[in-house]
Structures are given as C-alpha cells and as structure tokens.
Design a protein around this motif. Structure first.
Motif, short mmCIF file in Angstrom:
data_model
loop_
_atom_site.label_atom_id
_atom_site.label_comp_id
_atom_site.label_asym_id
_atom_site.label_seq_id
_atom_site.Cartn_x
_atom_site.Cartn_y
_atom_site.Cartn_z
N ASP A 60 42.54 40.65 41.52
CA ASP A 60 42.85 39.54 42.41
C ASP A 60 41.65 38.63 42.64
OD1 ASP A 60 45.47 40.40 42.82
OD2 ASP A 60 44.88 41.69 44.48
N ASN A 61 40.44 39.18 42.54
CA ASN A 61 39.23 38.41 42.81
C ASN A 61 38.18 38.85 41.80
OD1 ASN A 61 36.61 37.68 43.81
ND2 ASN A 61 37.49 37.40 45.84
N LEU A 62 37.99 38.05 40.75
CA LEU A 62 37.11 38.44 39.65
C LEU A 62 35.67 38.64 40.11
CD1 LEU A 62 37.01 38.95 36.57
CD2 LEU A 62 36.33 36.55 36.34
N ASP A 63 35.15 37.72 40.90
CA ASP A 63 33.76 37.85 41.34
C ASP A 63 33.53 39.14 42.12
OD1 ASP A 63 33.05 35.42 40.18
OD2 ASP A 63 33.41 34.28 42.02
N GLU A 64 34.43 39.44 43.04
CA GLU A 64 34.29 40.65 43.86
C GLU A 64 34.46 41.90 43.01
OE1 GLU A 64 33.72 43.23 47.05
OE2 GLU A 64 33.12 41.15 46.72
N THR A 65 35.40 41.88 42.08
CA THR A 65 35.62 43.04 41.22
C THR A 65 34.41 43.29 40.33
OG1 THR A 65 38.01 42.65 41.25
CG2 THR A 65 37.16 44.04 39.47
N VAL A 66 33.84 42.24 39.77
CA VAL A 66 32.64 42.40 38.94
C VAL A 66 31.50 42.94 39.79
CG1 VAL A 66 30.89 41.16 37.60
CG2 VAL A 66 33.32 40.72 37.19
N ARG A 67 31.37 42.45 41.01
CA ARG A 67 30.32 42.95 41.91
C ARG A 67 30.49 44.45 42.14
NH1 ARG A 67 29.47 44.68 46.63
NH2 ARG A 67 31.57 44.33 47.42
N GLN A 68 31.73 44.87 42.45
CA GLN A 68 31.99 46.28 42.70
C GLN A 68 31.74 47.12 41.45
OE1 GLN A 68 35.99 46.40 44.19
NE2 GLN A 68 35.44 45.51 46.16
N LEU A 69 32.13 46.61 40.30
CA LEU A 69 31.93 47.36 39.06
C LEU A 69 30.46 47.48 38.70
CD1 LEU A 69 34.87 45.98 36.90
CD2 LEU A 69 34.69 48.25 37.95
N THR A 70 29.68 46.43 38.94
CA THR A 70 28.25 46.52 38.64
C THR A 70 27.56 47.50 39.58
OG1 THR A 70 27.78 44.53 39.93
CG2 THR A 70 28.08 44.25 37.56
N GLU A 71 28.06 47.63 40.80
CA GLU A 71 27.52 48.64 41.72
C GLU A 71 27.77 50.04 41.19
OE1 GLU A 71 29.14 48.01 45.62
OE2 GLU A 71 27.79 46.34 46.04
#
Length: 113
Positions: free
Chosen positions: A62-73
């Motif tokens: 739903d939110n690419l930026d937030e998902t990428v942030r969570q995945l990089t964490e």
C-alpha cells in the motif's frame, strides 16, 4: 476448482533467503524443514509480448516508501531507485542470495479486498 497459487523462487542460497523471508511472512514447515510461506491475496494479469512467453512475480504493498523502509530495517536492500509507471511505482529488493524480488505500489484498484 482453483484454490490458490503456489509460487517457487529458485535461489543460489535458499537457506539465507528462507531465513530472510521467515522474518517477513508467516510460514509453515511442510515436513523435513521445507518451509512454505504465507502470501497475501494475489491477482493475475495477462500481458501481450512479442518475445518468448514468461512469468513474473511482484509483491504488492500500500505504501512503497514505508514498506522499503521496513524491509531495509530487516536487512533487505533496494536494488536501485523506485520508478513510476502508469500502473504503479516499483522497486526491487535484493534477497540475501543476490536474487531480486520486485515490489510495487499499484495505481490500479487491486483485484482482491
């Protein structure tokens, strides 16, 4: 009747990719250590091609930026910058094996939900 889809990722380091995916998706042990990962609802599209037929797998969010942030964490790495097309915004994440898995935020209404 079709009840679901089973997707297979081939990997040069399946143990590392399985361990990474365990932290992202629910899973079951299908026996003898074979993990089967839970995927969210899916959809299927058929696109024209002038080349050889092929298949692609994209994970949706739903939110690419937030998902990428969570995945990089969790240790993922974006494979380049996000790009935008008429159908959505996409980027690939690099799995521990080096394989890439495309991820996109659709601009179209999803076929599920």
């Amino acid at each position: 009747m079709i009840t679901g889809a089973h997707v297979i990722l081939y990997s040069k380091d399946p143990a590392a990719d399985r361990e990474f995916l365990k932290g992202l998706l629910g899973h079951i042990d299908a026996g003898e250590g074979w993990l089967i990962f839970r995927l969210p609802p899916a959809e299927l599209a058929v696109h024209p091609t002038e080349g050889a037929p092929q298949q692609e797998l994209y994970l949706m969010c739903d939110n690419l930026d937030e998902t990428v942030r969570q995945l990089t964490e969790k240790g993922a790495e974006a494979d380049g910058e996000a790009t935008t097309a008429a159908w959505g915004t996409r980027v690939s994440i690099r799995l521990p094996s080096g394989s890439v898995l495309p991820l996109y935020q659709p601009r179209h209404p999803p076929a599920h939900g």
